[in-house]
Scaffold this motif. Structure first.
Motif, PDB file in Angstrom:
ATOM      1  N   VAL A  60     -11.143  61.411 -11.245  1.00  0.00           N
ATOM      2  CA  VAL A  60     -11.258  60.174 -11.403  1.00  0.00           C
ATOM      3  C   VAL A  60     -10.240  59.246 -10.839  1.00  0.00           C
ATOM      4  CG1 VAL A  60      -9.550  60.005 -13.553  1.00  0.00           C
ATOM      5  CG2 VAL A  60     -11.134  58.209 -13.509  1.00  0.00           C
ATOM      6  N   ALA A  61     -10.928  58.116 -10.172  1.00  0.00           N
ATOM      7  CA  ALA A  61      -9.924  57.142  -9.413  1.00  0.00           C
ATOM      8  C   ALA A  61     -10.040  55.769 -10.175  1.00  0.00           C
ATOM      9  CB  ALA A  61     -10.450  56.868  -8.069  1.00  0.00           C
ATOM     10  N   VAL A  62      -9.056  55.001 -10.447  1.00  0.00           N
ATOM     11  CA  VAL A  62      -8.950  53.910 -11.043  1.00  0.00           C
ATOM     12  C   VAL A  62      -8.618  52.643  -9.974  1.00  0.00           C
ATOM     13  CG1 VAL A  62      -7.814  52.574 -12.860  1.00  0.00           C
ATOM     14  CG2 VAL A  62      -8.351  54.942 -13.114  1.00  0.00           C
ATOM     15  N   ALA A  63      -9.115  51.722 -10.004  1.00  0.00           N
ATOM     16  CA  ALA A  63      -8.847  50.254  -9.260  1.00  0.00           C
ATOM     17  C   ALA A  63      -9.333  49.335 -10.084  1.00  0.00           C
ATOM     18  CB  ALA A  63      -9.333  50.281  -7.905  1.00  0.00           C
ATOM     19  N   GLY A  83       1.224  52.061  -5.476  1.00  0.00           N
ATOM     20  CA  GLY A  83       0.895  51.529  -4.225  1.00  0.00           C
ATOM     21  C   GLY A  83       0.553  50.017  -4.068  1.00  0.00           C
ATOM     22  N   PRO A  84       0.539  49.269  -3.108  1.00  0.00           N
ATOM     23  CA  PRO A  84       0.287  47.902  -2.957  1.00  0.00           C
ATOM     24  C   PRO A  84      -0.978  47.382  -3.212  1.00  0.00           C
ATOM     25  CG  PRO A  84       0.496  48.850  -0.934  1.00  0.00           C
ATOM     26  CD  PRO A  84       0.638  49.933  -1.635  1.00  0.00           C
ATOM     27  N   ARG A 110      -2.498  46.051 -12.845  1.00  0.00           N
ATOM     28  CA  ARG A 110      -1.771  47.232 -12.390  1.00  0.00           C
ATOM     29  C   ARG A 110      -1.230  47.898 -13.841  1.00  0.00           C
ATOM     30  NH1 ARG A 110       0.561  49.418  -8.083  1.00  0.00           N
ATOM     31  NH2 ARG A 110       1.022  47.016  -6.955  1.00  0.00           N
ATOM     32  N   ALA A 111      -0.742  47.391 -14.634  1.00  0.00           N
ATOM     33  CA  ALA A 111      -0.604  48.073 -16.112  1.00  0.00           C
ATOM     34  C   ALA A 111      -1.778  48.345 -16.775  1.00  0.00           C
ATOM     35  CB  ALA A 111       0.030  47.205 -17.057  1.00  0.00           C
ATOM     36  N   ALA A 153      -5.661  53.968  -1.267  1.00  0.00           N
ATOM     37  CA  ALA A 153      -4.680  54.773  -2.084  1.00  0.00           C
ATOM     38  C   ALA A 153      -5.305  56.314  -1.791  1.00  0.00           C
ATOM     39  CB  ALA A 153      -5.019  54.518  -3.512  1.00  0.00           C
ATOM     40  N   VAL A 154      -6.435  56.633  -1.843  1.00  0.00           N
ATOM     41  CA  VAL A 154      -6.765  58.087  -1.621  1.00  0.00           C
ATOM     42  C   VAL A 154      -6.388  58.258   0.018  1.00  0.00           C
ATOM     43  CG1 VAL A 154      -8.697  59.490  -1.262  1.00  0.00           C
ATOM     44  CG2 VAL A 154      -8.611  58.065  -3.045  1.00  0.00           C
ATOM     45  N   ARG A 155      -6.709  57.277   0.817  1.00  0.00           N
ATOM     46  CA  ARG A 155      -6.146  57.666   2.186  1.00  0.00           C
ATOM     47  C   ARG A 155      -4.713  58.156   2.426  1.00  0.00           C
ATOM     48  NH1 ARG A 155      -9.439  58.810   6.425  1.00  0.00           N
ATOM     49  NH2 ARG A 155     -10.814  56.988   6.362  1.00  0.00           N
TER      50      ARG A 155
END
Length: 222
Positions: A60-63, A83-84, A110-111, A153-155
């Motif tokens: 899973v990825a979260v944004a 990350g930024p 972000r939280a 983020a993955v990069r």
């Protein structure tokens, strides 16, 4: 980059149907030790179908979208658990806003991103991404702001190849995403794109519980 513009290909019964049709495009390609990341939450059912066809692990990825003041649905940026943040600088300038104006919203999102990743991962170790082909999968691409944050983020984890894939994509966002991904794969990129949900018969919200259930089932499958 794949485009199918026939009107019959631009409607999906639900995310599972969309995932199966996306998987048919992706299975034609050579992959090196692939890992599939579903962009939570709606991308998870789509990604599960892709992972099953490719015989790849699902993670899973979260944004989280950073919305405009008073208009939270209008994304000006996005942030991942670490990350930024990623911002659409041109839109910020057009609205006369700065990143400092959005600092409180960014912190809150972000939280929430951190809450979600903790809920979804539990005590499981994330799939390694370094040196592998990583596919970031969502249920659609509209503005691309959350996709850009996820890819950024993955990069940083140094994958061998980074691919974004979705059943339906806005053409402009799809073209822009090539600056961050090695490839972008879509079943359909309709010029009359207005919103992702317009291309689905069933576009109900995916819940946290469904995300966890899909991830658990995928791990059992492997």
């Amino acid at each position: 980059m794949r485009f199918l513009r026939d009107s019959a290909t631009r409607m999906f019964a639900d995310r599972r149907d969309a995932g199966r049709r996306l998987a048919e495009l992706l299975r034609e390609r050579p992959w090196s030790d692939p890992v599939v990341l579903g962009l939570a939450r709606g991308g998870i059912p789509v990604a599960d179908e892709v992972a099953a066809v490719l015989g790849a692990p699902l993670d899973v990825a979260v944004a989280r979208k950073i919305g405009a003041p008073g208009r939270p649905e209008f994304g000006l940026g996005a942030v991942t658990p670490d990350g930024p943040p990623t911002y659409d600088e041109r839109t910020l300038a057009a609205l006369g806003l700065t990143t400092e104006d959005l600092a409180e919203t960014c912190a809150a999102e972000r939280a929430e991103a951190r809450r979600r990743i903790a809920r979804y991962q539990g005590d499981r170790v994330p799939e390694p991404r370094r040196g592998r082909d990583v596919l970031v999968v969502d249920d659609g691409l509209a503005t691309g702001v959350t996709a850009r944050a996820a890819l950024r983020a993955v990069r940083d984890e140094r994958p061998r190849r980074l691919v974004f894939a979705a059943p339906v994509c806005a053409p402009d966002a799809m073209a822009a995403l090539h600056r961050m991904a090695d490839d972008v794969v879509c079943v359909a990129a309709p010029e009359e794109f207005r919103a992702v949900g317009q291309w689905y018969d069933d576009f109900g919200q995916t819940t946290d519980e469904e995300v966890v259930a899909v991830l658990d089932a995928a791990r059992e499958r492997r």
